[in-house]
Write a protein that holds these residues in place. Structure first.
Motif, short mmCIF file in Angstrom:
data_model
loop_
_atom_site.label_atom_id
_atom_site.label_comp_id
_atom_site.label_asym_id
_atom_site.label_seq_id
_atom_site.Cartn_x
_atom_site.Cartn_y
_atom_site.Cartn_z
N GLY A 1 -12.92 9.18 -7.91
CA GLY A 1 -12.78 8.86 -6.50
C GLY A 1 -11.87 7.68 -6.21
N ARG A 2 -11.49 6.97 -7.24
CA ARG A 2 -10.62 5.80 -7.05
C ARG A 2 -9.20 6.26 -6.77
NH1 ARG A 2 -9.84 1.16 -11.76
NH2 ARG A 2 -8.96 -0.47 -10.41
N TYR A 3 -8.46 5.46 -6.00
CA TYR A 3 -7.07 5.76 -5.69
C TYR A 3 -6.15 4.82 -6.47
CZ TYR A 3 -8.43 8.77 -1.79
OH TYR A 3 -8.95 9.78 -1.03
N LEU A 4 -5.08 5.43 -7.02
CA LEU A 4 -4.02 4.67 -7.67
C LEU A 4 -2.69 5.10 -7.07
CD1 LEU A 4 -5.04 4.98 -11.44
CD2 LEU A 4 -5.69 3.18 -9.82
N TRP A 5 -1.69 4.24 -7.21
CA TRP A 5 -0.33 4.54 -6.74
C TRP A 5 0.67 4.15 -7.82
CZ3 TRP A 5 -4.21 2.57 -3.83
CH2 TRP A 5 -4.51 3.21 -2.60
N PHE A 6 1.82 4.83 -7.82
CA PHE A 6 2.92 4.44 -8.69
C PHE A 6 4.22 5.01 -8.13
CE2 PHE A 6 1.65 8.58 -10.28
CZ PHE A 6 2.84 9.21 -10.63
N HIS A 7 5.33 4.42 -8.54
CA HIS A 7 6.64 4.93 -8.18
C HIS A 7 7.18 5.80 -9.31
CE1 HIS A 7 7.58 3.14 -4.35
NE2 HIS A 7 7.22 1.95 -4.76
N GLN B 1 7.83 1.49 0.10
CA GLN B 1 8.74 2.55 -0.29
C GLN B 1 9.83 1.99 -1.21
OE1 GLN B 1 10.30 4.19 3.33
NE2 GLN B 1 8.52 5.49 3.70
N ARG B 2 10.41 2.88 -2.00
CA ARG B 2 11.55 2.53 -2.83
C ARG B 2 12.65 3.53 -2.56
NH1 ARG B 2 10.78 2.70 -9.17
NH2 ARG B 2 11.54 4.83 -8.89
N ASP B 3 13.80 3.04 -2.12
CA ASP B 3 14.94 3.91 -1.77
C ASP B 3 14.55 4.95 -0.72
OD1 ASP B 3 16.67 2.63 -3.54
OD2 ASP B 3 16.07 3.91 -5.22
N GLY B 4 13.63 4.56 0.19
CA GLY B 4 13.22 5.47 1.25
C GLY B 4 12.20 6.51 0.83
N ILE B 5 11.63 6.38 -0.37
CA ILE B 5 10.68 7.35 -0.90
C ILE B 5 9.32 6.69 -1.07
CG2 ILE B 5 10.15 8.92 -2.80
CD1 ILE B 5 12.59 9.71 -1.14
N ASP B 6 8.28 7.36 -0.59
CA ASP B 6 6.92 6.83 -0.73
C ASP B 6 6.47 6.85 -2.18
OD1 ASP B 6 6.44 6.44 2.03
OD2 ASP B 6 5.97 8.57 2.29
N PRO B 7 5.58 5.93 -2.56
CA PRO B 7 4.99 6.02 -3.90
C PRO B 7 4.07 7.23 -4.01
CG PRO B 7 3.89 4.32 -2.59
CD PRO B 7 5.07 4.78 -1.79
N VAL B 8 3.81 7.66 -5.22
CA VAL B 8 2.88 8.75 -5.48
C VAL B 8 1.46 8.21 -5.39
CG1 VAL B 8 2.10 10.47 -7.16
CG2 VAL B 8 4.55 9.91 -6.97
N ARG B 9 0.60 8.93 -4.67
CA ARG B 9 -0.81 8.54 -4.59
C ARG B 9 -1.63 9.48 -5.46
NH1 ARG B 9 -2.48 9.50 0.88
NH2 ARG B 9 -3.29 11.51 0.18
N VAL B 10 -2.53 8.93 -6.26
CA VAL B 10 -3.37 9.70 -7.17
C VAL B 10 -4.83 9.40 -6.85
CG1 VAL B 10 -4.04 10.05 -9.57
CG2 VAL B 10 -1.64 9.65 -9.00
N ARG B 11 -5.62 10.43 -6.63
CA ARG B 11 -7.07 10.26 -6.51
C ARG B 11 -7.70 10.73 -7.81
NH1 ARG B 11 -11.85 12.84 -5.23
NH2 ARG B 11 -13.32 11.59 -3.97
#
Length: 311
Positions: free
Chosen positions: A78-84, A14-24
């Motif tokens: 179908g792949r998962y990515l994440w970003f803040h 998490q950053r500043d108490g916020i989860d990263p965005v998850r993208v499928r």
């Protein structure tokens, strides 16, 4: 038909108490996106601009379970990515967020006026859940219900994600006794206590809820506790939980809450919060039987409404 596999855990904290965005990554039967860059630009350029998407890719901001990805990688559905996300600057809410109870299952917070419960719109890091995650070092903390941003008082948070559903069910099934306090005009001609029932409709994108003819979907009991100098202090007992329900019902009785920026007249959108004029509504009591431990709970807020000194 088999369900979709559970997403893997995020590789980003998490950053500043916020989860990263998850993208499928969705299916691409027509081959529109030969590379990751093609898809990510098409997906996010409308929101943040193509140049910003390119900069995030070049900076390693998009990651998979194995680490940062390259925009040149072949697209794989179908792949998962994440970003803040990049958070816009927020006006700090200059009031403390109290904790009235904490154990291994629950945190009961005393939320101040003007602090949103969860991230939404322009309020992201200045929210109760983000603050508590940071201050209590509980990154998995989640609210069991929501309290309006302008309303102060008690909010129940759940420590363990697997137990959240049990506590949410309490609110869904109306097994939580909620008691509010409010300050509004005093009308000597209005007979109280009384129960107000009406049909409340709240449209997405419209600030104010409205009452309309039809079968009631909301119910509130209104009791006068005391009055002085043209104002009354009221106990409000909602049996249902429609958006803005107590504010709508009090306004329908001709008793709009002191400092309400929506009822009876909607003030200009986007105006800065006036921290000297908080809405005079307080979620003062939560009472329920714990669905996990079986223990009876009754919590009371330590906050007071500023329009009723000594109340």
């Amino acid at each position: 038909m088999r369900g979709r596999a559970k997403p893997p855990p995020s590789p980003l904290p998490q950053r500043d108490g916020i989860d990263p965005v998850r993208v499928r990554l969705p299916d691409d039967p027509d081959g529109e996106w030969p590379t990751l860059r093609d898809h990510l630009v098409a997906r996010f350029a409308g929101a943040i601009g193509a140049d910003r998407v390119e900069a995030m890719l070049d900076g390693g901001r998009f990651v998979s379970a194995r680490g940062p990805v390259s925009g040149h990688e072949p697209y794989a559905a179908g792949r998962y990515l994440w970003f803040h996300r990049d958070f816009a600057p927020e006006q700090p809410v200059p009031f403390p967020l109290g904790v009235v109870y904490r154990d291994e299952h629950l945190v009961v917070a005393d939320k101040p006026h003007f602090l949103a419960t969860t991230p939404r719109g322009r309020h992201i890091t200045e929210t109760a859940v983000a603050r508590l995650r940071r201050e209590l070092e509980l990154p998995q903390l989640q609210p069991a219900h929501r309290l309006d941003r302008l309303t102060a008082g008690l909010v129940l948070f759940v420590v363990r994600p697997e137990e959240r559903g049990a506590y949410q069910t309490l609110f869904r099934d109306r097994l939580v006794r909620k008691e509010y306090e409010a300050v509004a005009p005093y009308d000597p001609g209005l007979v109280l206590p009384r129960t107000v029932r009406s049909r409340i409709v709240k449209e997405r994108g419209v600030i104010a809820a409205r009452e309309e003819p039809g079968e009631p979907n909301s119910e509130s009991r209104v009791e006068l506790l005391e009055h002085r100098e043209g104002l009354g202090r009221y106990r409000l007992l909602p049996a249902t939980g429609r958006t803005h329900q107590l504010r709508v019902h009090m306004n329908s009785l001709g008793l709009p809450l002191v400092n309400d920026p929506v009822y009876p007249v909607v003030e200009a959108e986007g105006a800065a919060d006036d921290f000297s004029r908080p809405l005079q509504l307080l979620a003062g009591v939560l009472e329920f039987t714990d669905p996990v431990t079986g223990e009876p709970h009754r919590f009371g807020s330590g906050l007071r409404l500023s329009a009723w000194p000594g109340g």
